[in-house]
Design an enzyme around this catalytic site. Structure first.
Site, PDB file in Angstrom:
ATOM      1  CG  HIS A 154      90.373  21.525  -2.053  1.00 39.09           C
ATOM      2  ND1 HIS A 154      90.239  22.683  -1.354  1.00 39.09           N
ATOM      3  CD2 HIS A 154      90.667  21.920  -3.442  1.00 39.09           C
ATOM      4  CE1 HIS A 154      90.593  23.863  -2.010  1.00 39.09           C
ATOM      5  NE2 HIS A 154      90.949  23.092  -3.425  1.00 39.09           N
ATOM      6  CE  LYS A 158      94.296  22.055  -0.847  1.00 35.98           C
ATOM      7  NZ  LYS A 158      95.457  21.965  -1.698  1.00 35.98           N
TER       8      LYS A 158
HETATM    9  P1  NAD Z   1      99.263  14.944  -6.966  1.00 37.42           P
HETATM   10  O1  NAD Z   1      99.880  14.223  -5.748  1.00 37.42           O
HETATM   11  O2  NAD Z   1      98.307  14.166  -7.927  1.00 37.42           O
HETATM   12  O3  NAD Z   1     100.557  15.000  -7.961  1.00 37.42           O
HETATM   13  C1  NAD Z   1     102.056  15.476  -7.417  1.00 37.42           C
HETATM   14  C2  NAD Z   1     102.890  14.865  -8.285  1.00 37.42           C
HETATM   15  O4  NAD Z   1     104.395  15.276  -8.122  1.00 37.42           O
HETATM   16  C3  NAD Z   1     103.050  13.339  -7.903  1.00 37.42           C
HETATM   17  O5  NAD Z   1     103.020  12.646  -9.039  1.00 37.42           O
HETATM   18  C4  NAD Z   1     104.416  13.215  -7.188  1.00 37.42           C
HETATM   19  O6  NAD Z   1     105.050  11.927  -7.569  1.00 37.42           O
HETATM   20  C5  NAD Z   1     105.161  14.509  -7.933  1.00 37.42           C
HETATM   21  N1  NAD Z   1     106.260  14.535  -7.219  1.00 37.42           N
HETATM   22  C6  NAD Z   1     106.432  14.762  -6.086  1.00 37.42           C
HETATM   23  N2  NAD Z   1     107.894  15.169  -5.650  1.00 37.42           N
HETATM   24  C7  NAD Z   1     108.432  15.108  -6.983  1.00 37.42           C
HETATM   25  C8  NAD Z   1     109.667  15.540  -7.142  1.00 37.42           C
HETATM   26  N3  NAD Z   1     110.835  15.672  -6.130  1.00 37.42           N
HETATM   27  N4  NAD Z   1     110.017  15.520  -8.369  1.00 37.42           N
HETATM   28  C9  NAD Z   1     109.293  15.271  -9.367  1.00 37.42           C
HETATM   29  N5  NAD Z   1     107.902  14.863  -9.058  1.00 37.42           N
HETATM   30  C10 NAD Z   1     107.619  14.841  -7.828  1.00 37.42           C
HETATM   31  O7  NAD Z   1      98.858  16.269  -6.596  1.00 37.42           O
HETATM   32  P2  NAD Z   1      97.992  17.383  -7.348  1.00 37.42           P
HETATM   33  O8  NAD Z   1      96.589  17.262  -7.016  1.00 37.42           O
HETATM   34  O9  NAD Z   1      98.462  17.422  -8.905  1.00 37.42           O
HETATM   35  O10 NAD Z   1      98.521  18.658  -6.665  1.00 37.42           O
HETATM   36  C11 NAD Z   1     100.097  18.926  -6.895  1.00 37.42           C
HETATM   37  C12 NAD Z   1     100.247  20.554  -5.971  1.00 37.42           C
HETATM   38  O11 NAD Z   1      99.349  21.600  -6.849  1.00 37.42           O
HETATM   39  C13 NAD Z   1      99.446  20.375  -4.556  1.00 37.42           C
HETATM   40  O12 NAD Z   1     100.213  21.243  -3.504  1.00 37.42           O
HETATM   41  C14 NAD Z   1      97.989  21.289  -4.836  1.00 37.42           C
HETATM   42  O13 NAD Z   1      97.535  21.931  -3.663  1.00 37.42           O
HETATM   43  C15 NAD Z   1      98.354  22.157  -6.054  1.00 37.42           C
HETATM   44  N6  NAD Z   1      97.495  22.636  -6.618  1.00 37.42           N
HETATM   45  C16 NAD Z   1      97.238  23.899  -7.208  1.00 37.42           C
HETATM   46  C17 NAD Z   1      96.581  24.572  -7.980  1.00 37.42           C
HETATM   47  C18 NAD Z   1      96.633  25.997  -8.558  1.00 37.42           C
HETATM   48  O14 NAD Z   1      95.907  26.515  -9.273  1.00 37.42           O
HETATM   49  N7  NAD Z   1      97.688  26.734  -8.019  1.00 37.42           N
HETATM   50  C19 NAD Z   1      95.477  23.913  -8.540  1.00 37.42           C
HETATM   51  C20 NAD Z   1      95.646  22.406  -8.282  1.00 37.42           C
HETATM   52  C21 NAD Z   1      96.490  21.898  -7.122  1.00 37.42           C
END
Ligand code: NAD
Length: 266
Positions: A154, A158
């Site tokens: 990744h 990540k």
């Molecule tokens: P990122 O860090 O870019 O985004 C996360 C966002 O959540 C940030 O903007 C952060 O400020 C916000 N956040 C954190 N705590 C919060 C709260 N209490 N209230 C509101 N907002 C809050 O991360 P990302 O790359 O978008 O990934 C996010 C998650 O999704 C990770 O755990 C990643 O592994 C997962 N993910 C899952 C899939 C899937 O298909 N299931 C795909 C991609 C990423």
């Protein structure tokens, strides 16, 4: 159907909003971020890379749940566990994409699913969900003579490892053998490890650049090797899957559902 996005300024949050806006059968109910995040007050359309929508990002998650039929959460484990409780209180369908949850956080999701429909998947793409089924099947067919290793790569931002998808693939492989992943997982190897323990399921984690998500399940046996690989080329895949899950979940009985349920792969 009104869909709310928590973590709306994140990599996935922005994609999710663009996907909701693009769908004729969905409407963006709002977006929330952490209090103090620079995106709070900014226009959601602009955050999604589109024209201005006239709706600003907020920091009141309770209000977002009240305004939405379903909420999609790709944030961080502690936030997701807390949001599951809000989803249960308000009986709002809840889609969980966040990975890296510990046992207590995972238990909070399962408990909340007694009160509302929750779809949770470490990977929302069709391809990975097909790969999960293939992995279970190949693992059951080959037996212990074939060593199973899961390799994932990744992007450099990540924060959890191995990826939630790698762990889900490990669980599928373990199920195929009729064992619990926790009993056979080998997540780190360093130094003088000794020989590979028969029956272990090993993980290797690569991080770098802007790789969206690559996963390979290796079955290595006497004189031959099978490798099943999935490569995600764009996060749009995950956003599309999550919005499909939200549309599927609305009005569903309370329960803890997977993407296999949504995609009818079970
Ligand atoms: P990122 O860090 O870019 O985004 C996360 C966002 O959540 C940030 O903007 C952060 O400020 C916000 N956040 C954190 N705590 C919060 C709260 N209490 N209230 C509101 N907002 C809050 O991360 P990302 O790359 O978008 O990934 C996010 C998650 O999704 C990770 O755990 C990643 O592994 C997962 N993910 C899952 C899939 C899937 O298909 N299931 C795909 C991609 C990423």
């Amino acid at each position: 159907m009104k869909i709310g996005i928590v973590g709306c300024a994140g990599r996935m949050g922005r994609m999710l909003m663009a996907e909701v806006i693009a769908r004729p059968d969905a409407e963006l109910a709002g977006g929330a971020e952490r209090s103090g995040h620079e995106a709070v007050g900014q226009d959601l359309g602009v955050l999604a890379g589109l024209d201005s929508l006239g709706i600003s990002a907020g920091d009141d998650v309770q209000a977002l749940f009240a305004a939405a039929d379903a909420v999609i959460d790709f944030t961080a484990p502690a936030a997701t566990a807390e949001n599951a409780r809000i989803a249960a209180d308000q009986a709002t369908a809840f889609i969980v994409g966040t990975t890296g949850l510990d046992d207590a956080q995972q238990a909070a999701i399962v408990q909340a699913s007694e009160k509302t429909a929750i779809v949770q998947a470490a990977n929302m793409s069709l391809g990975v969900n097909v790969l999960l089924g293939l992995t279970r099947q190949v693992s059951a067919t080959l037996g212990d003579d074939y060593d199973i290793e899961i390799v994932e790569m990744h992007h450099r931002h990540k924060v959890d490892a191995p990826s939630g998808t790698a762990l889900a693939l490990g669980r599928a492989a373990a199920e195929g053998r009729g064992v619990a992943l926790d009993d056979v997982a080998q997540k780190v190897r360093d130094g003088h490890t000794g020989e590979r323990v028969p029956g272990d399921i090993g993980f290797a984690t690569l991080r770098g650049g802007d790789v969206v998500g690559d996963h390979t399940v290796v079955f290595s046996g006497p004189g031959e090797r099978i490798e099943l690989t999935h490569r995600a080329a764009s996060r749009v895949l995950f956003a599309r899957g999550a919005v499909t899950a939200a549309l599927w979940a609305e009005g569903r009985a309370p329960g803890h559902y997977s993407m296999a349920d949504v995609l009818d792969l079970s």
